[in-house]
Design an enzyme around this catalytic site. Structure first.
Site, mmCIF file in Angstrom:
data_model
loop_
_atom_site.group_PDB
_atom_site.id
_atom_site.type_symbol
_atom_site.label_atom_id
_atom_site.label_comp_id
_atom_site.label_asym_id
_atom_site.label_seq_id
_atom_site.Cartn_x
_atom_site.Cartn_y
_atom_site.Cartn_z
ATOM 1 C CG LEU A 32 -7.809 -0.150 -43.996
ATOM 2 C CD1 LEU A 32 -7.181 -1.125 -45.111
ATOM 3 C CD2 LEU A 32 -8.175 -1.834 -42.714
ATOM 4 C CE LYS B 131 -8.020 6.483 -51.132
ATOM 5 N NZ LYS B 131 -9.472 5.249 -51.305
ATOM 6 C CD GLU C 48 -13.119 10.425 -52.287
ATOM 7 O OE1 GLU C 48 -12.610 11.721 -52.438
ATOM 8 O OE2 GLU C 48 -12.907 10.093 -52.166
ATOM 9 C CB VAL D 77 -3.598 5.831 -48.833
ATOM 10 C CG1 VAL D 77 -3.449 4.853 -49.344
ATOM 11 C CG2 VAL D 77 -3.242 6.419 -48.867
ATOM 12 N N GLY E 163 -22.007 4.975 -47.951
ATOM 13 C CA GLY E 163 -20.367 6.785 -47.886
ATOM 14 C C GLY E 163 -19.262 6.511 -48.342
ATOM 15 N N GLY F 221 -16.086 4.592 -45.900
ATOM 16 C CA GLY F 221 -16.863 4.540 -45.202
ATOM 17 C C GLY F 221 -16.767 5.457 -43.886
ATOM 18 C CB ILE G 88 -15.008 12.244 -43.488
ATOM 19 C CG1 ILE G 88 -15.384 11.823 -44.498
ATOM 20 C CG2 ILE G 88 -14.291 11.335 -41.740
ATOM 21 C CD1 ILE G 88 -15.987 9.965 -44.366
ATOM 22 C CG ASP H 82 -10.362 8.631 -54.011
ATOM 23 O OD1 ASP H 82 -10.117 9.174 -53.247
ATOM 24 O OD2 ASP H 82 -10.682 7.145 -53.935
ATOM 25 C CB ALA I 154 -10.822 4.376 -44.716
ATOM 26 C CD GLU J 54 -2.737 5.619 -42.176
ATOM 27 O OE1 GLU J 54 -2.664 5.584 -43.047
ATOM 28 O OE2 GLU J 54 -1.611 5.480 -41.191
#
Ligand SMILES: NC(=O)C1=CN([C@@H]2O[C@H](COP(=O)(O)OP(=O)(O)OC[C@H]3O[C@@H](n4cnc5c(N)ncnc54)[C@H](O)[C@@H]3O)[C@@H](O)[C@H]2O)C=CC1
Ligand SMILES: N[C@@H](CC=O)C(=O)O
Ligand code: NA
Length: 894
Positions: free
Chosen positions: A685, A754, A739, A681, A736, A871, A546, A750, A683, A678
């Site tokens: 979105l 969230k 985690e 949770v 990707g 991703g 990332i 994970d 990614a 942001e």
């Protein structure tokens, strides 16, 4: 003509043997009659009537007004023979009808001359060698610049002056003492020589030119604390006389030196040449006074501290005045007074860059562009100050308190830089130089001993380590909102203001702040007013999937952001677990990987943060944590406290211990330092922002339910009987989505994180352990020592997974791993469920997340956000969005 100049004591008469063919041949040494003419009305008093006739006659000799242009060249401009020649060229290039050029001594010469006096009076006989050096310097320069008869005449004058000086210094040496006028006499020779050299250089080019010893013309009187006041009437009279004998069109005059009314040589004190130029400019009512120097003009802030500082095209006299007070190396305030009264513009120009138009200081210049930002012209700072705060209920309404305070301050000779008193009168605070504060504090304690003992005054407090930031601008007085912008910029840079002062004239707003914040404050304010550019220093921890993708996105978008949005993002640090790369101004993102590899130093988070917080180039700093590390996340509180904004896709802080989370959020809400997450949770979105929007507008969350794991979504969307379960997990890892350790996904941890993040965001006070989680990690593999070992062993469980999938399929259902926030019952849960094929959760593809918000407003039909929830590109994009959100909070256009 021989001129006898009386120097201080009558016993010192010596022959200057000056060749006055080049300059004034006024006999000085005789008391001059005083002229009583009221300057503004031109009325002559009876006592002066006889002289007035002479004066009126003289007036016909000296033309005044627009035909004159006055130039001043400082020591740097006169530093070498080549520069003196360039000065000559500039003067020759000025097409004004008449030119009066004031020069300083060649650079360093004034210091050399002072040192001669100092040596002689301290009985250091090396003054003779030092005098020789002065002689050599001027001889060499003259030989370079002049030739023939002019050179011979200059050298003979130089010889003669130096032998006079030798005699005088020898007397000083014997007496072990030099009076001020002895010293001024010696020191003034630098100007005498430079003026003559320039005058010869101009003559050499064929232009007629005279030189003027301004001691014959400028008359000043001491005005205390090493200052002098010009005597305009007497000076004007002497100038008329001088001109009656030398009606030259180009006059080269000595800066810095002058005489007293009794014809004793004196100086206009340090930086006096600018003052000379302004006084002479006023005497001839010049069209303009040009001060030549080595900078392009006056900057909007000290360019050593603010690299984006701009050259100001115009400044009003008052603005220039204010700025010079605040140490902006502009002009001494007294230089402005003589020209201001006659509205003569002063132009500051760079002799080494003649194409630069410079800065014009004149009466109320036209508005630059009429906008709010243009009303602040510049920013200046003063360091090494202390604030003194005198406080107590006994002060209110008691006349004489401030007088008593400031008379005590005056008694210790301290200089008060600013004063502020709130109208409640319970406290008065003022700033003084730090080195004077101990004496001030002691004097106040003595002066108010009784008031302190009786409790009428509660304290005399000293706050050391302060600086002043001043915003200067004439139009501030008539423009609402200026101070709001200034204080907003400071607040957003997390800078605490200790005291404020704004006079009724409103030419400046002065704020006192901690010295360590001063440069940052200067930059924050400057960028807000001048560039409207939001500059943001970015430091990235964890340049993995990332973090690395984010760096590439920043690289690709930086220019567009700068151009279109006025946002200047600079990555000044990147650290992985082993190496870190630091830069003060910004890492070249086209080769960050290579630089990190080749130039990286051993990673050290503490040093990394120090690098970020100690950086004074950028007012705003953000730390982007792209690790999944709990220990990195544990530092957010401390970083936010330091004023560093934090942005992260790392879920560890918000899903960690509840008390820590609450502390972090409380701090975030109470400060102007921002914390955005942001991408934790869904990614990229908009999940957190959607939830916030609902809550902040008063909606009530009932339930949030969804598929929160990109990895598990991908796995169950693609586990359709064609590939084994372990194969699909490997694909998700490869893509990707997982985690760093895929067990965090398969175990449901994970997703639970969230769920906790959203639950807490919705106001539920839950711990991670409060969420029942159905783990998909086979018990036997939970203890694998690495992610790789886990991946290797996973295929042995493929059969069991195939069975579960088959059972669901037989019932017309699919497997989906879901998380739920039950806000009504204040619970959360994470589990593997079966859904009918036509359920929206069964319709997903790829790494899609789907999150359904059921709220008071969205009760019948939930608000649904759906899209890829994992991703590299989408997650880094989400983090990037947070960075831009921050920039916009900091003032970037939206
Ligand atoms: N991959 C995805 O789709 C999404 C990931 N995230 C989150 O993004 C974060 C990063 O994920 P990835 O880039 O996939 O992981 P990654 O494993 O590729 O990258 C993490 C990087 O951080 C470095 N690192 C770890 N501890 C460190 C420390 N103490 N100091 C300095 N560097 C350290 C590692 O060396 C590695 O370079 C994680 O918190 C993850 O939960 C969030 C949403 C989606
Ligand atoms: N591993 C996570 C990445 C996002 O948080 C996922 O699969 O959703
Ligand atoms: Na998101």
């Amino acid at each position: 003509m021989l001129v006898h100049r009386e120097v201080a004591s009558q016993c010192w008469k010596y022959d200057l043997s000056q060749d006055r063919s080049l300059g004034g041949n006024l006999r000085v040494g005789q008391p001059q009659g005083s002229l009583h003419r009221h300057r503004s009305t031109n009325l002559l008093r009876p006592a002066a009537a006889a002289i007035s006739v002479e004066q009126d006659e003289l007036n016909t000799y000296l033309p005044k007004g627009d035909m004159w242009s006055v130039h001043k060249f400082g020591g740097t401009c006169m530093g070498t023979p080549q520069r003196i020649q360039s000065v000559a060229d500039i003067v020759l290039g000025d097409s004004s009808e008449r030119k009066l050029v004031i020069v300083s001594a060649m650079s360093k010469v004034t210091d050399m001359m002072y040192s001669l006096v100092h040596k002689a009076q301290s009985r250091d006989d090396s003054y003779t060698i030092a005098l020789e050096e002065v002689f050599e310097k001027h001889m060499a320069a003259a030989k370079d610049l002049l030739d023939g008869e002019d050179l011979a005449r200059f050298l003979s004058q130089l010889h003669s002056d130096v032998s006079n000086l030798r005699a005088m210094l020898s007397a000083i040496y014997i007496a072990g003492h030099a009076t001020e006028s002895f010293s001024d006499f010696v020191v003034g020779h630098g100007e005498l020589w430079s003026a003559q050299m320039l005058s010869y250089a101009i003559k050499k080019s064929g232009a007629p030119c005279s030189w003027m010893d301004t001691r014959d013309v400028l008359v000043v009187k001491p005005s205390g604390s090493n200052q002098v006041d010009p005597d305009y009437l007497e000076s004007e009279k002497r100038l008329q006389k001088w001109f009656s004998r030398q009606p030259a069109e180009t006059i080269i005059a000595t800066g810095f030196i002058a005489s007293t009314a009794e014809n004793i040589p004196t100086t206009l004190k340090r930086d006096g040449s600018d003052f000379s130029a302004a006084i002479i400019g006023s005497l001839v009512r010049a069209r303009q006074v040009t001060i030549w120097t080595d900078v392009d003009g006056i900057f909007s802030a000290d360019p050593r501290k603010v690299s984006e500082a701009v050259i100001l095209s115009t400044l009003s006299y008052q603005e220039a005045w204010e700025m010079s007070y605040f140490g902006a190396n502009v002009l001494h305030p007294r230089t402005i007074i003589p020209v201001m009264k006659d509205n003569i513009p002063i132009v500051i120009r760079n002799m080494f860059n003649i194409s630069a138009p410079g800065t014009m200081i004149c009466k109320q210049p036209a508005n630059d562009n009429g906008d709010l930002d243009a009303c602040v012209k510049s920013f200046a700072t003063i360091d090494n100050l202390a604030l003194v705060n005198v406080e107590g209920t006994g002060m209110a309404g008691v006349p004489g308190t401030s007088s008593a305070i400031f008379s005590a301050v005056k008694d210790v000779g301290a200089n008060v830089i600013m004063i502020s008193q709130a109208s409640s009168e319970h406290s008065i605070c003022f700033a003084v130089p730090e080195k004077e504060v101990a004496a001030v504090s002691a004097a106040l304690h003595v002066r108010f001993r009784e008031a302190l003992a009786a409790g009428r005054l509660s304290k005399v407090e000293v706050i050391n380590g302060c600086s002043i930031l001043a915003a200067v601008g004439l139009r501030m007085a008539s423009t609402p909102g200026v101070s709001a912008i200034l204080f907003d910029a400071l607040a957003k840079a997390n800078i605490n203001v200790r005291a404020i002062a704004q006079g009724c004239s409103e030419y400046n707003i002065t704020v006192v702040l901690k010295q360590q914040d001063c440069v940052r404050a200067l930059r924050a304010a400057h960028s807000r007013f001048f560039l409207s550019k939001t500059t943001l220093a970015v430091a990235i921890i964890g340049p993995g999937l990332i973090g690395g993708t984010l760096l590439n996105q920043l690289k690709d978008q930086a220019a567009v952001l700068k151009e279109n949005m006025n946002i200047d993002l600079r990555v000044i640090g990147i650290t992985g677990s082993r190496t870190m790369l630091l830069s003060h101004t910004g890492i070249d993102l086209t080769q960050w990987k290579e630089l990190l590899r080749k130039e990286g130093e051993p990673a050290d988070v503490a040093n990394f943060i120090r690098h970020l917080s100690d950086n004074h180039v950028f007012p705003n700093k953000v730390l982007v944590d792209c690790t999944a590390d709990t220990s990195v996340a544990s530092h957010y509180y401390e970083w936010l406290k330091k004023g560093i904004h934090v942005i992260t896709p790392n879920k560890k802080a918000n899903s960690g211990p509840l008390d820590r989370y609450l502390k972090l959020r409380t701090l975030q809400r109470a400060s102007y330092t921002h914390y955005f997450y942001e991408a934790t949770v869904g990614a990229g979105l908009p999940i957190i922002s959607t939830l916030r929007g609902l809550l902040e507008t008063g909606d009530k969350i009932l339930r949030i339910e969804g598929i929160f794991s990109g990895t598990l979504s991908y796995i169950f969307n693609n586990f359709e009987g064609t590939r084994t379960f372990s194969n699909v997990v490997a694909e998700a890892k490869e893509a990707g989505y997982t985690e760093p350790d895929p067990r965090d996904d398969l175990s449901g941890t994970d997703v639970a994180r969230k769920v906790i993040i959203l639950a807490r965001e919705s106001g539920l006070k839950l711990e991670l352990s409060d969420i029942p989680v159905k783990s998909l990690v086979p018990e036997a593999l939970a203890s694998c020592s690495s992610a790789d070992e886990f991946m290797q062993k996973l295929p042995s469980f493929d059969e069991e997974w195939a069975r579960q999938r088959g059972d669901a399929e037989a019932a017309g259902e699919v497997l989906r791993y879901v998380g739920v926030v039950d806000a009504v019952n204040k619970k959360g849960q994470v589990e593997l469920r079966r859904y009918k094929r036509d359920h929206p959760f069964a319709q997903l593809c790829g790494s899609d997340n789907i999150i359904a918000f059921t709220t008071s407003r969205y009760k019948e039909q939930p608000l649904i956000v759906r899209g890829p929830g994992a991703g590299a590109e989408v997650t880094a994009g989400g983090v990037f969005c947070d960075i831009l959100r921050l920039a916009s909070y900091l003032g970037a256009p939206s």
